[in-house]
Motif scaffolding. Structure first.
Motif, mmCIF file in Angstrom:
data_model
loop_
_atom_site.group_PDB
_atom_site.id
_atom_site.type_symbol
_atom_site.label_atom_id
_atom_site.label_comp_id
_atom_site.label_asym_id
_atom_site.label_seq_id
_atom_site.Cartn_x
_atom_site.Cartn_y
_atom_site.Cartn_z
ATOM 1 N N SER A 106 -4.802 -1.838 5.616
ATOM 2 C CA SER A 106 -5.558 -3.136 5.567
ATOM 3 C C SER A 106 -4.821 -4.132 4.847
ATOM 4 O O SER A 106 -5.081 -5.142 5.278
ATOM 5 C CB SER A 106 -6.694 -2.830 4.744
ATOM 6 N N MET A 107 -4.018 -3.840 4.081
ATOM 7 C CA MET A 107 -3.150 -4.964 3.207
ATOM 8 C C MET A 107 -2.004 -5.454 4.055
ATOM 9 O O MET A 107 -1.877 -6.450 4.178
ATOM 10 C CB MET A 107 -2.583 -4.334 2.052
ATOM 11 N N VAL A 108 -1.497 -4.714 5.059
ATOM 12 C CA VAL A 108 -0.603 -5.026 5.945
ATOM 13 C C VAL A 108 -1.209 -6.065 7.036
ATOM 14 O O VAL A 108 -0.577 -7.031 7.660
ATOM 15 C CB VAL A 108 0.039 -3.948 6.563
ATOM 16 N N LYS A 109 -2.610 -5.871 7.240
ATOM 17 C CA LYS A 109 -3.082 -6.595 8.363
ATOM 18 C C LYS A 109 -3.412 -7.941 7.773
ATOM 19 O O LYS A 109 -3.841 -8.687 8.730
ATOM 20 C CB LYS A 109 -4.406 -5.881 8.672
ATOM 21 N N GLU A 110 -3.393 -7.924 6.417
ATOM 22 C CA GLU A 110 -3.756 -9.347 5.758
ATOM 23 C C GLU A 110 -2.626 -10.361 6.384
ATOM 24 O O GLU A 110 -2.781 -11.512 6.180
ATOM 25 C CB GLU A 110 -3.696 -9.269 4.379
ATOM 26 N N MET A 111 -1.410 -10.084 6.701
ATOM 27 C CA MET A 111 -0.439 -10.859 6.949
ATOM 28 C C MET A 111 -0.191 -11.094 8.488
ATOM 29 O O MET A 111 -0.742 -10.074 9.266
ATOM 30 C CB MET A 111 1.028 -10.268 6.218
ATOM 31 N N SER A 112 0.170 -12.196 8.851
ATOM 32 C CA SER A 112 0.327 -12.571 10.367
ATOM 33 C C SER A 112 1.476 -11.797 11.115
ATOM 34 O O SER A 112 1.145 -11.498 12.229
ATOM 35 C CB SER A 112 0.562 -14.093 10.471
ATOM 36 N N ASP A 113 2.609 -11.415 10.216
ATOM 37 C CA ASP A 113 3.385 -10.712 11.104
ATOM 38 C C ASP A 113 3.563 -9.278 10.504
ATOM 39 O O ASP A 113 4.097 -9.050 9.536
ATOM 40 C CB ASP A 113 4.868 -11.330 10.954
ATOM 41 N N PRO A 114 2.927 -8.287 11.335
ATOM 42 C CA PRO A 114 2.911 -6.914 10.786
ATOM 43 C C PRO A 114 4.324 -6.377 10.595
ATOM 44 O O PRO A 114 4.225 -5.419 9.465
ATOM 45 C CB PRO A 114 2.061 -6.301 11.775
ATOM 46 N N VAL A 115 4.987 -6.468 11.385
ATOM 47 C CA VAL A 115 6.376 -5.863 11.103
ATOM 48 C C VAL A 115 7.221 -6.423 9.856
ATOM 49 O O VAL A 115 7.616 -5.542 9.125
ATOM 50 C CB VAL A 115 7.544 -6.282 12.173
ATOM 51 N N LYS A 116 6.950 -7.608 9.643
ATOM 52 C CA LYS A 116 7.480 -8.235 8.360
ATOM 53 C C LYS A 116 6.745 -7.763 7.109
ATOM 54 O O LYS A 116 7.360 -7.534 6.043
ATOM 55 C CB LYS A 116 7.627 -9.555 8.381
ATOM 56 N N SER A 150 -9.711 3.993 10.522
ATOM 57 C CA SER A 150 -11.011 3.405 10.451
ATOM 58 C C SER A 150 -12.019 3.988 9.915
ATOM 59 O O SER A 150 -12.871 3.388 9.002
ATOM 60 C CB SER A 150 -11.671 2.684 11.722
ATOM 61 N N LYS A 151 -12.181 5.359 9.809
ATOM 62 C CA LYS A 151 -13.272 6.130 9.024
ATOM 63 C C LYS A 151 -13.042 6.070 7.519
ATOM 64 O O LYS A 151 -13.883 6.463 6.747
ATOM 65 C CB LYS A 151 -13.437 7.383 9.583
ATOM 66 N N TYR A 152 -11.838 5.623 7.216
ATOM 67 C CA TYR A 152 -11.698 5.609 5.654
ATOM 68 C C TYR A 152 -11.886 4.321 5.033
ATOM 69 O O TYR A 152 -11.767 3.975 3.775
ATOM 70 C CB TYR A 152 -10.166 6.029 5.383
ATOM 71 N N ASP A 153 -11.971 3.241 5.839
ATOM 72 C CA ASP A 153 -11.982 1.802 5.501
ATOM 73 C C ASP A 153 -13.267 1.613 4.179
ATOM 74 O O ASP A 153 -13.050 0.963 3.524
ATOM 75 C CB ASP A 153 -12.366 0.975 6.516
#
Length: 315
Positions: free
Chosen positions: A263-273, A307-310
């Protein structure tokens, strides 16, 4: 009993053999000169032998030979012994600087960015050696983009140490403000601590106060985003038992914790970075966890794996 060397490249005859490989490569116009014969020499080389060979290559004052040697070092950069030797104090800063110059010139010819070169080619250079380079290498001091990429590898104590010793802070800030937007945002995403440091210096510098107000306004969203992410990282660390999680196989770990990382990673526009950023913040327990999180945010087939842990994130 006389010392025995693990391979004869340490000797004059051995050095001549290395030169012979080089000459043969040039005559054959090969991009991969005699690798099957050269690789074992580097694999078996001791630190003493490596330093002796390096000094011989440099002292012979043959530009082409030294370039070929540095090329071998790039090719063999994954060898643990070579990584260790190049991070040794005996591999001087002057020689390390020459190697980095060669690496950037060579890789730039193949359209690699400064970030890619540091991450994929020079990844093994230790922070301590990079710190030495920022203070002693004229090449790096003059190449401000490379300097910022290196600074983005530093943790907070090393950043403190660097900015206590750097003299012309205003010049550094002014260059930072002139960076292209994508590069500047890259610096922000790689190391928010560095970014906060620069913001602090900007606010304290009279010559950049007006500019800094405009800068704050322009990058307000980025600043707020990373401020929020750092709060999330802090809370994550407070609630994570690293020792316990590290002792467990992946399938037995707290999946809510890993879901939170996703979820934290998804907050950022570039997931790889973003994954690289969190890796630099030591968020992942191990490499497997990092790879799974990366897959969860880049592979459509795995996007709902956690998703089931969100719903547990707020608990």
């Amino acid at each position: 009993m006389a010392d025995e060397h693990t391979n004869d490249i340490f000797t004059e005859a051995g050095f001549s053999k290395f030169q012979l490989f080089y000459v043969e490569a040039m005559m054959n116009d090969s991009s991969f000169p005699c690798l099957n014969r050269v690789r074992p020499l580097f694999e078996r080389m001791s630190l003493d032998e490596f330093i002796t060979l390096t000094e011989k290559v440099i002292n012979v004052d043959d530009y082409d030979l030294s370039q070929q040697f540095f090329y071998f070092l790039i090719l063999f950069r994954d060898m643990k012994n070579i990584q260790e030797y190049m991070n040794s104090e005996r591999f001087t800063i002057g020689i390390l600087e020459r190697f980095i110059i060669f690496t950037f010139v060579y890789c730039n010819l193949h359209d690699n960015t400064a970030e890619n070169i540091m991450d994929e080619v020079l990844f093994f250079i230790s922070r301590e050696r990079l710190f030495e380079l920022t203070l002693k290498s004229k090449y790096i001091q003059n190449d401000k983009l490379l300097l910022f990429v290196i600074l983005s590898r530093f943790d907070v104590p090393l950043l403190d140490k660097y900015f206590l010793q750097v003299r012309n802070v205003t010049e550094l800030i002014n260059y930072f403000l002139k960076l292209p937007e994508d590069v500047l945002r890259g610096v922000i995403s790689r190391n928010y601590h560095l970014f906060k440091y620069i913001l602090l210096l900007m606010s304290e510098s009279e010559s950049t106060q007006q500019v800094s107000a405009e800068f704050f306004e322009k990058y307000k969203k980025d600043i707020n985003l990373f401020s929020r992410l750092n709060d999330m990282i802090r809370k994550y660390r407070e609630t994570t038992d690293y020792e316990k999680e590290r002792s467990l196989p992946f399938n037995s770990r707290d999946m809510s914790r890993i879901s939170l990382i996703v979820s934290m990673v998804k907050e950022m526009s570039d997931p790889v970075k973003a994954v690289e950023y969190f890796d630099g913040e030591h968020i992942f327990i191990d490499e497997m966890e990092k790879k799974i999180v990366l897959s969860a945010v880049t592979d459509p087939m795995m996007k709902n794996i956690f998703s089931k842990y969100d719903s547990n994130h707020g608990k």
